[in-house]
Write an enzyme that holds these catalytic residues in place. Structure first.
Site, PDB file in Angstrom:
ATOM      1  N   ASP A 169      -6.114 -10.260   5.675  1.00 36.35           N
ATOM      2  CA  ASP A 169      -6.739  -8.896   6.296  1.00 36.35           C
ATOM      3  C   ASP A 169      -8.085  -8.805   5.318  1.00 36.35           C
ATOM      4  O   ASP A 169      -8.379  -9.361   4.664  1.00 36.35           O
ATOM      5  CB  ASP A 169      -5.704  -7.901   5.532  1.00 36.35           C
ATOM      6  CG  ASP A 169      -4.250  -8.250   6.059  1.00 36.35           C
ATOM      7  OD1 ASP A 169      -4.153  -8.591   7.168  1.00 36.35           O
ATOM      8  OD2 ASP A 169      -3.154  -7.991   5.438  1.00 36.35           O
ATOM      9  N   ASP A 222       2.176  -4.650  -4.041  1.00 36.63           N
ATOM     10  CA  ASP A 222       1.020  -4.349  -3.238  1.00 36.63           C
ATOM     11  C   ASP A 222       0.254  -3.405  -4.027  1.00 36.63           C
ATOM     12  O   ASP A 222       0.745  -2.164  -3.877  1.00 36.63           O
ATOM     13  CB  ASP A 222       1.478  -3.782  -1.877  1.00 36.63           C
ATOM     14  CG  ASP A 222       0.535  -3.535  -0.884  1.00 36.63           C
ATOM     15  OD1 ASP A 222      -0.589  -3.551  -1.202  1.00 36.63           O
ATOM     16  OD2 ASP A 222       0.784  -3.084   0.402  1.00 36.63           O
ATOM     17  N   LEU A 256      -2.494  -1.612  -3.338  1.00 36.46           N
ATOM     18  CA  LEU A 256      -2.923  -0.547  -2.654  1.00 36.46           C
ATOM     19  C   LEU A 256      -2.414  -0.842  -1.182  1.00 36.46           C
ATOM     20  O   LEU A 256      -2.867  -1.898  -0.569  1.00 36.46           O
ATOM     21  CB  LEU A 256      -4.299  -0.570  -2.660  1.00 36.46           C
ATOM     22  CG  LEU A 256      -4.967   0.964  -2.495  1.00 36.46           C
ATOM     23  CD1 LEU A 256      -4.444   1.846  -3.808  1.00 36.46           C
ATOM     24  CD2 LEU A 256      -6.444   0.894  -2.665  1.00 36.46           C
ATOM     25  N   ASP A 257      -1.503   0.011  -0.825  1.00 36.69           N
ATOM     26  CA  ASP A 257      -0.991   0.031   0.710  1.00 36.69           C
ATOM     27  C   ASP A 257      -1.553   1.022   1.452  1.00 36.69           C
ATOM     28  O   ASP A 257      -1.621   2.211   1.054  1.00 36.69           O
ATOM     29  CB  ASP A 257       0.803   0.041   0.703  1.00 36.69           C
ATOM     30  CG  ASP A 257       1.162   0.176   2.045  1.00 36.69           C
ATOM     31  OD1 ASP A 257       1.207  -0.976   2.512  1.00 36.69           O
ATOM     32  OD2 ASP A 257       1.745   1.046   2.187  1.00 36.69           O
ATOM     33  N   GLU A 272      -0.228  -8.938  -3.604  1.00 36.04           N
ATOM     34  CA  GLU A 272      -0.876  -9.113  -2.234  1.00 36.04           C
ATOM     35  C   GLU A 272      -2.308  -9.886  -2.320  1.00 36.04           C
ATOM     36  O   GLU A 272      -2.662 -10.508  -1.324  1.00 36.04           O
ATOM     37  CB  GLU A 272      -0.999  -7.775  -1.280  1.00 36.04           C
ATOM     38  CG  GLU A 272      -1.333  -8.174   0.272  1.00 36.04           C
ATOM     39  CD  GLU A 272      -1.628  -6.592   0.761  1.00 36.04           C
ATOM     40  OE1 GLU A 272      -1.721  -5.557   0.093  1.00 36.04           O
ATOM     41  OE2 GLU A 272      -1.842  -6.800   2.057  1.00 36.04           O
ATOM     42  N   GLU A 273      -2.849  -9.297  -3.265  1.00 36.69           N
ATOM     43  CA  GLU A 273      -4.378  -9.578  -3.303  1.00 36.69           C
ATOM     44  C   GLU A 273      -4.559 -10.987  -3.971  1.00 36.69           C
ATOM     45  O   GLU A 273      -5.757 -11.372  -4.042  1.00 36.69           O
ATOM     46  CB  GLU A 273      -5.281  -8.834  -4.139  1.00 36.69           C
ATOM     47  CG  GLU A 273      -5.050  -7.192  -3.445  1.00 36.69           C
ATOM     48  CD  GLU A 273      -5.535  -6.972  -2.027  1.00 36.69           C
ATOM     49  OE1 GLU A 273      -6.165  -7.914  -1.703  1.00 36.69           O
ATOM     50  OE2 GLU A 273      -4.857  -6.136  -1.443  1.00 36.69           O
ATOM     51  N   ASP A 326      -8.919  -1.882  -3.328  1.00 40.77           N
ATOM     52  CA  ASP A 326      -7.667  -2.675  -3.268  1.00 40.77           C
ATOM     53  C   ASP A 326      -7.724  -3.807  -4.529  1.00 40.77           C
ATOM     54  O   ASP A 326      -6.808  -3.917  -5.574  1.00 40.77           O
ATOM     55  CB  ASP A 326      -7.513  -3.837  -2.359  1.00 40.77           C
ATOM     56  CG  ASP A 326      -7.265  -3.168  -1.060  1.00 40.77           C
ATOM     57  OD1 ASP A 326      -7.496  -2.060  -0.845  1.00 40.77           O
ATOM     58  OD2 ASP A 326      -6.468  -3.816  -0.237  1.00 40.77           O
ATOM     59  N   GLU A 342       6.353  -5.737  -0.281  1.00 36.83           N
ATOM     60  CA  GLU A 342       6.416  -4.397   0.734  1.00 36.83           C
ATOM     61  C   GLU A 342       7.691  -4.091   1.030  1.00 36.83           C
ATOM     62  O   GLU A 342       8.199  -2.979   0.822  1.00 36.83           O
ATOM     63  CB  GLU A 342       5.332  -4.544   1.729  1.00 36.83           C
ATOM     64  CG  GLU A 342       3.840  -4.642   1.581  1.00 36.83           C
ATOM     65  CD  GLU A 342       2.964  -4.863   2.715  1.00 36.83           C
ATOM     66  OE1 GLU A 342       1.945  -4.054   2.690  1.00 36.83           O
ATOM     67  OE2 GLU A 342       3.017  -5.923   3.710  1.00 36.83           O
TER      68      GLU A 342
HETATM   69  P1  AHG Z   1      -2.035  -3.113   3.504  1.00 38.48           P
HETATM   70  O1  AHG Z   1      -3.240  -1.993   3.559  1.00 38.48           O
HETATM   71  O2  AHG Z   1      -1.500  -3.193   2.183  1.00 38.48           O
HETATM   72  O3  AHG Z   1      -2.716  -4.257   3.989  1.00 38.48           O
HETATM   73  O4  AHG Z   1      -0.889  -2.441   4.218  1.00 38.48           O
HETATM   74  C1  AHG Z   1      -0.986  -2.036   5.681  1.00 38.48           C
HETATM   75  C2  AHG Z   1       0.142  -2.294   6.278  1.00 38.48           C
HETATM   76  C3  AHG Z   1       1.368  -1.139   6.021  1.00 38.48           C
HETATM   77  O5  AHG Z   1       1.440  -0.201   4.992  1.00 38.48           O
HETATM   78  C4  AHG Z   1       1.273  -0.404   7.503  1.00 38.48           C
HETATM   79  O6  AHG Z   1       2.287   0.199   7.765  1.00 38.48           O
HETATM   80  C5  AHG Z   1       0.573  -1.599   8.269  1.00 38.48           C
HETATM   81  O7  AHG Z   1       0.001  -2.372   7.801  1.00 38.48           O
HETATM   82  C6  AHG Z   1      -0.109  -0.888   9.585  1.00 38.48           C
HETATM   83  O8  AHG Z   1      -0.439  -2.006  10.484  1.00 38.48           O
HETATM   84  P2  AHG Z   1      -0.905  -1.553  11.798  1.00 38.48           P
HETATM   85  O9  AHG Z   1      -2.467  -1.325  11.637  1.00 38.48           O
HETATM   86  O10 AHG Z   1      -0.789  -2.963  12.591  1.00 38.48           O
HETATM   87  O11 AHG Z   1      -0.021  -0.594  12.492  1.00 38.48           O
HETATM   88 MN    MN Z   2       0.555  -2.968   2.349  1.00 40.90          MN
HETATM   89 MN    MN Z   3      -2.495  -3.605   0.209  1.00 42.35          MN
END
Ligand code: AHG
Ligand code: MN
Ligand code: MN
Length: 338
Positions: free
Chosen positions: A68, A120, A122-123, A97-98, A74, A279
């Site tokens: 990602d 995680d 920063l989510d 996660e990082e 993060d 998560e």
């Molecule tokens: P992160 O920012 O740690 O990568 O997590 C994002 C996750 C979660 O928190 C969220 O519900 C989901 O990804 C959103 O994904 P979509 O944009 O595909 O809906």
């Molecule tokens: Mn997350």
């Molecule tokens: Mn994250």
């Protein structure tokens, strides 16, 4: 003359020390670890709050281990968490996660480090630039490796049901830390004027039912039939759709108001997008402790799914008891896999 103060403030530190007897923490080691996390989240909170003012917003130009985009905050949150976990010397290793691989922490004063932490940092980081809520998720396991400071990958490969504590911090309109040590769930709101997390939500119980459902409905056509049927039913019942794009925020709403959060498999993520270890599992422990349910789309209890890699993905349906049971009925009725 003596005066009795009503509604005495109970800080997070005071609460975890008082409660250590409930989780057999006679030595205070888990208590110290939880306090390290409390300190880290105050620092992360400070940076999240001033993110618009300094140059830590935006893409750090390096994908994280899960592919990602990584926002700079993060990386900051990851570093702060690891540094603070290092403080008390109670944590032998961290999986984040990082970081593609887990990190071994240095022993402090030759002391025994009994725990490993998964997180995680920063989510919901895509929300940072636009001033929308983000969070931190953490889970704590007792390590299996017997030696004093030794730690192996297998220490992280424990089912969620083996966690000794789990929690999250939501950096929202106010900042709240919610955690469990397997004996109920409590929430602490950060009072910025004194810089302390104060007990604000005691023994949180999730409503068995709510009017909110939370799913990225933009992927509707990519979901399996049984998931689409469940969502259709949510529409028929006039439930309200709320989706922030930060699991912490969406599950937090369900925890207090009642609701269900779904992240099913899609064409892009055939095994689901969210990560099991740091998560799904910690959020599942909190929700179960508050009286809710968390399963994957094959209807396995999340906390019983074997962990075989740090960044393993999972599908998830998590929330109020009646709503997840309703999801389970839809899967049983409409799934092609019998
Ligand atoms: P992160 O920012 O740690 O990568 O997590 C994002 C996750 C979660 O928190 C969220 O519900 C989901 O990804 C959103 O994904 P979509 O944009 O595909 O809906
Ligand atoms: Mn997350
Ligand atoms: Mn994250």
């Amino acid at each position: 003359m003596t005066t009795t103060r009503q509604n005495r403030i109970i800080t997070l530190d005071e609460f975890i020390i008082k409660n250590q007897k409930h989780y057999n923490d006679a030595t205070g080691s888990l208590t110290r670890l939880l306090r390290d996390i409390g300190i880290a989240s105050k620092i992360v909170n400070r940076e999240v709050n001033k993110a618009g003012l300094v140059n830590i917003l935006g893409d750090a130009k390096s994908g994280n281990s899960s592919g990602d985009n990584v926002q700079k905050l993060d990386l900051f949150a990851n570093q702060v968490m690891i540094e603070c976990l290092q403080n008390s010397g109670e944590c032998a290793g961290v999986a984040s996660e990082e970081d593609e691989k887990w990190t071994k922490l240095n022993p402090v004063s030759n002391k025994r480090a009994d725990y490993v932490v998964v997180m995680d940092p920063l989510d919901g980081s895509s929300n940072i630039d636009v001033n929308v809520s983000v969070g931190t998720i953490f889970g704590i396991y007792k390590k299996l490796t017997k030696t004093k400071s030794g730690v192996k990958e297998s220490d992280f490969f424990q089912k969620g049901s083996k966690m000794v504590a789990a929690g999250y911090v939501l950096y929202g309109t106010s900042t709240i830390l919610v955690y469990t040590t397997g004996n109920g769930v409590n929430g602490f709101t950060l009072d910025p004027s004194i810089g302390e997390f104060c007990l604000s939500h005691k023994n949180i119980k999730m409503p068995d039912f709510g009017i909110y459902y939370s799913v990225n409905q933009g992927y509707y056509q990519k979901f399996d039939l049984e998931v689409r049927r469940f969502i259709d039913n949510c529409n028929d019942e006039n439930y309200r759709l709320r989706y922030i794009g930060s699991m912490v925020s969406d599950v937090h709403r369900s925890l207090f108001k009642g609701g269900i959060f779904l992240y099913p498999n899609t064409r892009k993520y055939p095994g689901g997008k969210l990560r099991l270890l740091y998560e799904c599992n910690p959020m599942a422990m909190i929700v179960e402790q508050a009286g809710g349910i968390a399963v994957d789309c094959q209807l396995n209890r999340i906390l019983d799914v074997p962990v075989t890699s740090i960044h393993q993905r999972s599908t998830i349906a998590i929330g109020s008891k009646k709503m997840v049971k309703d999801f389970i009925s839809h899967v049983k009725k409409y799934s092609a896999v019998k």
